[in-house]
Enzyme design. Structure first.
Site: not given
Length: 379
Positions: A46, A170, A195
Site C-alpha cells: 500500500r 485536470d 483515459k
C-alpha cells in the site's frame, strides 16, 4: 528530450535482477525486511511497490514535474487533493465540470464544511471576485468536459499565487502530449489515467504530478493513509500505454480535426464544440497553451428532440455508446444521462449542457470509416 522519446523511456530502467526491458509486475503485498526498524526499502505494497514506483517516475517525467503519485482512479486522485483542505476552506472551480468531480464536491466534501464556488473560469474578473482569505484551492479543467471550454492556465495560476492558494488542473482531456500545466504555473496536475494515458480501455487509474516536495509528501501521506492505490497489474498497463501516447495522440488529433469539420458542415448539425475552430471561445488561448486540439468534441443536432438524439447514438456501428474516453476505439456518449447525470438538470442547462448534447471520443480508426459511420447515423 523530444516528446516521443520521453513517453517511451519515462520512468523505465532495465530490471536490475534480469535486465528485462519492461518493468516487471511485482505481484506482492509485502516485502522481507532485514530487521525490525532497519528496513530502508519496500515494506508494504500500500505504501510502495516497484511497479508503481516506475510508473510514478514516468508520471512525473511526462508532465515535466519532479514527483508523481498513482491512485486507483481519477476520482481517488481528486479526493486526495481535496483532503489537503480543512473545514471552512473554500475552493474556486468551474461551472462546467466532469459529473464525477461535481458529485464528489457536492455530495461528499460539502458536508465536511468545505465550500465550493462554481464560476466561469474563463473570466478572470469572476475568479477574483470569489477570492477571500478562506480560498485555498483553484480547481480547473481545460478543455472542459463536455463543452470544450478553454481556461488560461497561466492567468489562473497568477490569481492563485496572489491568493496564496494552490492551483490543480485536470489535464485529462488534453493529456501531456498536448498540454503541460506545471510549465504554466499550476501546482498540481491531475489525470484520469484510465483515459489517454492508459489508452486501451482496460484499466482504471488516476495520478497527480507536482514539483513541490513538501506538497508531494502531504499527498503521499494521504495516498498511503487512505489507501486508494492501484495494483501492480494496473500500473504495468498504464506504463505500457504511456509508451505509445504520442503516436496515438497524433492520430486522435488528426481524426478529431477531420470529424469536427465534417460535423460543422453537416446540414443536420446545429453546433459543434471543438477548441480547434478559430471562432471557438478562447481559441487563441488554446493555441497558445496546447500543441494541438485533440480528439474530444461535442455537438448538437438541429432537431434537438430526444428521439433524434437517441437515434444517432444507437445507430452508429463503429462509435460505441459508452462512458469514458481516450481509448483507441471511438465512443459516443450522452452526457445528460451518462457522465453528467449527477449534475441537476437546471444546473446543466444554466451552464450550457443541454439534454441534446452528444459527446464524441474520436479514436484512431480509419477516419473515413468514422465519418461514414456518423453520416449514416445522423441520416
Amino acid at each position: 528530450m523530444k516528446l516521443g522519446t520521453k513517453f517511451i523511456h519515462a520512468g523505465v530502467e532495465p530490471d536490475p535482477s534480469t535486465g528485462a526491458i519492461m518493468t516487471p509486475i511485482y505481484q506482492t503485498s509485502t516485502y522481507v525486511q532485514q530487521g525490525p526498524a532497519e528496513n530502508k526499502g519496500y515494506e508494504y505494497a500500500r505504501s510502495q511497490n516497484p511497479t508503481r514506483t516506475a510508473l510514478e517516475a514516468a508520471f512525473a517525467a511526462i508532465e515535466n514535474g519532479r514527483h508523481g503519485l498513482a491512485f486507483s482512479s481519477g476520482v481517488a486522485a481528486t479526493d486526495a487533493v481535496i483532503k489537503l483542505l480543512q473545514p471552512g476552506d473554500e475552493v474556486i472551480t468551474g461551472n462546467d465540470l466532469y459529473g464525477g468531480t461535481y458529485r464528489l464536491f457536492t455530495k461528499v466534501f460539502e458536508k465536511f464544511g468545505i465550500k465550493f464556488h462554481y464560476v466561469n473560469t474563463q473570466d478572470a474578473a469572476s475568479l477574483r471576485q470569489h477570492v477571500n482569505e478562506k480560498t485555498k484551492l483553484f480547481w480547473i479543467e481545460t478543455p472542459t468536459n463536455p463543452l470544450m471550454n478553454i481556461t488560461d492556465i497561466a492567468t489562473v495560476a497568477s490569481i492563485a499565487k496572489e491568493a496564496k492558494a494552490l492551483l490543480c488542473v485536470d489535464n485529462t482531456f488534453a493529456s501531456p502530449y498536448l498540454q503541460n500545466p506545471l510549465d504554466l504555473g499550476a501546482d498540481i496536475v491531475m489525470h484520469s489515467a484510465t483515459k489517454y494515458l492508459g489508452g486501451h480501455s482496460d484499466v482504471i487509474q488516476g495520478c497527480l504530478m507536482m514539483n513541490d516536495t513538501a506538497l508531494r509528501d502531504q499527498l503521499y501521506f494521504i495516498q498511503k493513509s487512505c489507501g486508494a492505490v492501484p495494483g501492480p497489474q494496473d500500473c504495468f498497463l498504464v506504463l505500457r500505454g504511456i509508451k505509445t501516447l504520442h503516436v496515438r495522440m497524433q492520430r486522435h488529433c488528426e481524426n478529431g480535426e477531420k470529424i469536427a469539420h465534417f460535423l460543422r458542415n453537416h446540414p443536420k448539425v446545429a453546433r459543434v464544440y471543438w477548441c480547434g475552430f478559430e471562432d471557438h471561445p478562447n481559441h487563441a488561448i488554446a493555441k497558445k497553451q496546447m500543441r494541438a486540439f485533440g480528439g474530444m468534441m461535442s455537438f448538437e443536432l438541429k432537431d434537438d428532440s430526444m428521439d433524434a438524439v437517441k437515434k444517432v447514438m444507437t445507430s452508429t456501428k463503429i462509435f460505441a455508446l459508452a462512458e469514458s474516453l481516450g481509448g483507441v476505439e471511438s465512443l459516443i456518449n450522452h452526457p445528460a444521462t451518462m457522465t453528467h447525470a449527477s449534475i441537476p438538470r437546471e444546473e446543466r442547462i444554466k451552464n450550457g449542457l443541454s439534454d441534446a448534447l452528444i459527446r464524441l471520443s474520436v479514436g484512431i480508426e480509419d477516419v473515413e470509416d468514422l465519418i461514414e459511420d456518423l453520416d449514416n447515423a445522423i441520416g
